[in-house]
Design a protein around this motif. Sequence first.
Motif, mmCIF file in Angstrom:
data_model
loop_
_atom_site.group_PDB
_atom_site.id
_atom_site.type_symbol
_atom_site.label_atom_id
_atom_site.label_comp_id
_atom_site.label_asym_id
_atom_site.label_seq_id
_atom_site.Cartn_x
_atom_site.Cartn_y
_atom_site.Cartn_z
ATOM 1 N N MET A 1 -20.914 97.151 -34.243
ATOM 2 C CA MET A 1 -19.628 97.545 -34.014
ATOM 3 C C MET A 1 -18.772 98.120 -35.421
ATOM 4 S SD MET A 1 -18.416 97.411 -30.908
ATOM 5 C CE MET A 1 -19.644 97.165 -29.337
ATOM 6 N N ALA A 2 -19.317 97.488 -36.608
ATOM 7 C CA ALA A 2 -18.844 97.950 -37.703
ATOM 8 C C ALA A 2 -19.268 99.373 -37.776
ATOM 9 C CB ALA A 2 -19.406 97.141 -38.901
ATOM 10 N N ASP A 3 -20.568 99.706 -37.799
ATOM 11 C CA ASP A 3 -21.041 101.270 -37.832
ATOM 12 C C ASP A 3 -20.252 102.156 -36.823
ATOM 13 O OD1 ASP A 3 -22.895 100.682 -39.559
ATOM 14 O OD2 ASP A 3 -24.494 100.388 -38.400
ATOM 15 N N TYR A 4 -19.899 101.524 -35.762
ATOM 16 C CA TYR A 4 -19.079 102.343 -34.668
ATOM 17 C C TYR A 4 -17.557 102.672 -35.167
ATOM 18 C CZ TYR A 4 -16.654 103.301 -30.072
ATOM 19 O OH TYR A 4 -15.750 103.932 -29.168
ATOM 20 N N ILE A 5 -17.084 101.793 -35.774
ATOM 21 C CA ILE A 5 -15.719 101.769 -36.339
ATOM 22 C C ILE A 5 -15.955 102.994 -37.554
ATOM 23 C CG2 ILE A 5 -14.085 100.972 -37.964
ATOM 24 C CD1 ILE A 5 -14.407 98.450 -36.394
ATOM 25 N N ARG A 6 -16.713 102.885 -38.152
ATOM 26 C CA ARG A 6 -17.064 103.549 -39.353
ATOM 27 C C ARG A 6 -17.345 105.278 -39.119
ATOM 28 N NH1 ARG A 6 -21.208 102.533 -44.666
ATOM 29 N NH2 ARG A 6 -20.578 104.314 -45.654
ATOM 30 N N ALA A 7 -18.168 105.404 -37.802
ATOM 31 C CA ALA A 7 -18.133 106.421 -36.827
ATOM 32 C C ALA A 7 -16.801 107.190 -36.424
ATOM 33 C CB ALA A 7 -19.027 106.615 -36.048
ATOM 34 N N LEU A 8 -15.836 106.329 -36.175
ATOM 35 C CA LEU A 8 -14.979 106.680 -35.516
ATOM 36 C C LEU A 8 -13.734 107.211 -36.585
ATOM 37 C CD1 LEU A 8 -13.907 104.142 -32.995
ATOM 38 C CD2 LEU A 8 -14.835 106.391 -32.450
ATOM 39 N N GLU A 9 -13.790 106.639 -37.794
ATOM 40 C CA GLU A 9 -12.828 106.765 -38.901
ATOM 41 C C GLU A 9 -12.437 108.176 -39.023
ATOM 42 O OE1 GLU A 9 -14.274 104.625 -42.143
ATOM 43 O OE2 GLU A 9 -13.377 102.791 -41.552
ATOM 44 N N PRO A 10 -13.164 109.221 -39.350
ATOM 45 C CA PRO A 10 -12.927 110.636 -39.548
ATOM 46 C C PRO A 10 -12.390 111.458 -38.557
ATOM 47 C CG PRO A 10 -15.379 110.538 -39.648
ATOM 48 C CD PRO A 10 -14.948 109.166 -39.146
ATOM 49 N N ILE A 11 -12.840 111.142 -37.162
ATOM 50 C CA ILE A 11 -12.609 111.855 -36.087
ATOM 51 C C ILE A 11 -11.431 111.231 -34.963
ATOM 52 C CG2 ILE A 11 -14.884 112.793 -35.938
ATOM 53 C CD1 ILE A 11 -15.412 110.921 -33.668
ATOM 54 N N THR A 13 -7.241 109.031 -34.917
ATOM 55 C CA THR A 13 -6.156 109.023 -35.603
ATOM 56 C C THR A 13 -5.816 107.483 -36.181
ATOM 57 O OG1 THR A 13 -4.840 108.427 -33.625
ATOM 58 C CG2 THR A 13 -4.550 110.625 -34.474
ATOM 59 N N PRO A 14 -5.326 107.089 -36.938
ATOM 60 C CA PRO A 14 -4.945 105.523 -37.298
ATOM 61 C C PRO A 14 -4.710 104.863 -36.247
ATOM 62 C CG PRO A 14 -4.091 107.155 -39.207
ATOM 63 C CD PRO A 14 -4.454 107.894 -38.320
ATOM 64 N N ALA A 15 -3.714 105.203 -35.372
ATOM 65 C CA ALA A 15 -3.288 104.488 -34.131
ATOM 66 C C ALA A 15 -4.417 104.259 -33.153
ATOM 67 C CB ALA A 15 -2.029 105.328 -33.480
ATOM 68 N N GLN A 16 -5.056 105.329 -32.893
ATOM 69 C CA GLN A 16 -6.427 105.256 -31.966
ATOM 70 C C GLN A 16 -7.141 104.474 -32.502
ATOM 71 O OE1 GLN A 16 -7.182 109.333 -32.161
ATOM 72 N NE2 GLN A 16 -6.372 109.827 -30.141
ATOM 73 N N LEU A 17 -7.497 104.281 -33.947
ATOM 74 C CA LEU A 17 -8.490 103.617 -34.662
ATOM 75 C C LEU A 17 -8.134 102.078 -34.550
ATOM 76 C CD1 LEU A 17 -11.314 103.613 -35.927
ATOM 77 C CD2 LEU A 17 -9.809 103.708 -38.170
ATOM 78 N N GLU A 18 -6.850 101.650 -34.810
ATOM 79 C CA GLU A 18 -6.482 100.317 -34.533
ATOM 80 C C GLU A 18 -6.488 99.706 -33.294
ATOM 81 O OE1 GLU A 18 -6.010 97.192 -36.583
ATOM 82 O OE2 GLU A 18 -5.569 99.186 -37.720
ATOM 83 N N LEU A 23 -9.673 95.909 -29.558
ATOM 84 C CA LEU A 23 -10.475 96.077 -28.200
ATOM 85 C C LEU A 23 -11.865 95.312 -28.972
ATOM 86 C CD1 LEU A 23 -9.949 99.143 -26.448
ATOM 87 C CD2 LEU A 23 -9.615 97.220 -25.810
ATOM 88 N N ILE A 24 -12.415 95.800 -29.968
ATOM 89 C CA ILE A 24 -13.822 95.384 -30.506
ATOM 90 C C ILE A 24 -13.397 93.787 -31.052
ATOM 91 C CG2 ILE A 24 -15.032 95.537 -32.608
ATOM 92 C CD1 ILE A 24 -14.727 98.435 -32.397
ATOM 93 N N ARG A 25 -12.622 93.307 -31.504
ATOM 94 C CA ARG A 25 -12.153 91.959 -31.969
ATOM 95 C C ARG A 25 -12.313 90.993 -30.737
ATOM 96 N NH1 ARG A 25 -8.949 93.974 -36.338
ATOM 97 N NH2 ARG A 25 -7.081 94.342 -34.878
ATOM 98 N N GLN A 26 -11.478 91.543 -29.620
ATOM 99 C CA GLN A 26 -11.884 90.750 -28.233
ATOM 100 C C GLN A 26 -13.256 90.698 -27.828
ATOM 101 O OE1 GLN A 26 -9.012 92.539 -25.525
ATOM 102 N NE2 GLN A 26 -7.252 92.599 -27.488
ATOM 103 N N PHE A 27 -13.842 91.947 -27.817
ATOM 104 C CA PHE A 27 -15.018 92.124 -27.235
ATOM 105 C C PHE A 27 -16.234 91.333 -28.033
ATOM 106 C CE2 PHE A 27 -18.799 94.716 -26.752
ATOM 107 C CZ PHE A 27 -19.048 94.676 -25.198
ATOM 108 N N THR A 28 -16.123 91.172 -29.189
ATOM 109 C CA THR A 28 -17.078 90.686 -29.919
ATOM 110 C C THR A 28 -16.642 89.038 -30.191
ATOM 111 O OG1 THR A 28 -16.229 91.216 -32.115
ATOM 112 C CG2 THR A 28 -18.081 92.607 -31.337
#
Length: 622
Positions: A1-11, A13-18, A23-28
């Motif tokens: 999931m950390a790698d997934y977040i890293r892949a999302l960062e450049p593509i 928006t900050p709001a989408q990423l937050e 969701l990841i905090r709940q999922f994991t």
Amino acid sequence: MADYIRALEPITTPAQLERTKELIRQFTAPQGLGPRLHQYLLDKREAEDNWAYYYWLNEMYMNIRIPLPINSNPGMVFPPRRFKTVHDVAHFAARLLDGILSHREMLDSGELPLERAASREKNQPLCMAQYYRLLGSCRRPGVEQDSQFLPSRERVNDEDRHVVVICRNQMYCVVLQANDRGKLSESEIASQILYVLSDAPCLPAKPAPVGLLTAEPRSRWARDREMLQQDERNQRNLELIETAQVVLCLDEPLAGNFNARGFTGATPTVHRAGDRDETNMAHEMIHGGGSEYNSGNRWFDKTMQLIICTDGTWGLCYEHSCSEGIAVVQLLEKIYKNIEDHPAEDNGLPQHHLPPPERLEWHVNQPLQLRFGQASQSVDKCIDDLDFYVYRYQSYGKTFIKSCQVSPDVYIQLALQLAHYKLYGHLVATYESASTRRFLHGRVDCIRAASTEALEWAKAMCQGEGANVALESDREEEEESRKVKFSIYSKDHLRELFRCAVARQTEVMVKNILGNGIDIPLLGLREASIEVTGEMHELFKDESYNISQCFLLSTSQVACSTDSFMGYGPVTPRGYGCSYNPQPEQIVFCVSAFYSCEDTSASRYAKSLQDSLDIMRDLLQN
């Protein structure tokens, strides 16, 4: 999931990423669904040869409902031949088919050499399963999901080996190796091909273009196939096509309207008296040129369609679900090199008294007859929408790139990112296939080249430029406004940013080939959530997940030892496809887009690639 977040960062928006992070905090969380699904996949791994294989196969191919040509099947162009007579066409086809038969015999005898990893934990054995699926296999359409017909791996001594030859939409079964008379010689195969070439143009009735139906959306073709199967003769025809080693398509040349619409300053490589360029040849291999040309002279479900045109253009269209490009390229290059190294001694007229090949006759009812007209229109519409461009970048190739101490693949991937940024001012989800053949039944995972490091470097390289999204009519005004440039970063700083982007791209590539990519595990968790809870977890309905799965840039390296190239269409209506073949002193790109998308243009992206590769050389030389 950390790698997934890293892949999302450049593509994203900050709001989408937050929102995704929440969701990841709940999922994991220990009591969340994630750990339970992870354990489900671990248990699946213990029970199956490869827990991910069918999840991946269905997601990439079997569940996809859009047509195979352009959207899925790649086309490959080989160096053109010089045919003086129709006998030359027949002899060349016979040599290719003889090579296919020899390869089949090697597979049957179990003598295919095991390949091993050449880099990154060298000498690990690689799975060879996909090499055994190339010949005698076929995809079958389903109303909801496709399936595959695969040949048995058991050695069978008493079965006939045949190919189906299609010429002017007429289909013939040519037996290459029969139980009662053994294997045909090259000369005997040539006489069979010659019969087809002389018989097909002389038949009085215009044939039903059944092959056109295989270019239709999958569910529609599945229903048409069910209708065809109501007749016993059609059933047998379908069985002959599906069990054929390959399909051989004998084509007429395409008209010049499929030639490149390139940018000023790039000269398309032209063959045969200035008439056909490489873009035109690629169109022929990918889709056949439409209902008026060769699109009915195909069977797009067949794993390997060898295509030979009467003007010397030749190559391949292949159905992608059985195998990756490497297996197909290696097989055909081996056969082609053998033909080049051992010229035919006698190209005289073959004299044989074999029974002529059987022509496949189709019984077509009235509803199916109507479908041919509809299929012609929909196929032609798809082909008219394909914006395709074969571009040879000739200023340098992998010799220079290696002198910069960078992997050619990593370097070109960063050039693709820079080219996109120069046009649009942002990066997008980018797919590059990474082989996972170190694992049993392993195929590919996704190297995501759009990284934060690549974005920072691309921004710095485009300092003072702004996104270059203007259309041709706006060019002059835009050029005027861009005359004043400010150099914000030193070359040393730009090189440092480049090295960071290279390091990140290399890290992602190595993780993928060693089995630690993110896309296959994410797919597994998504499918597991449906299997365990009956519905998809919120994480996989998330906006960021959808953005990450919409590959607006779909790329792959198709390295060839001959001067050949492979191309395909974009995987989304708003995207680009881009394959590349790095050679010592040049790089061959096949760029694709759709005319129906106003924001994309294959020639503009190729021009941006040229600019990007030029400024990268200026940055790194010496």
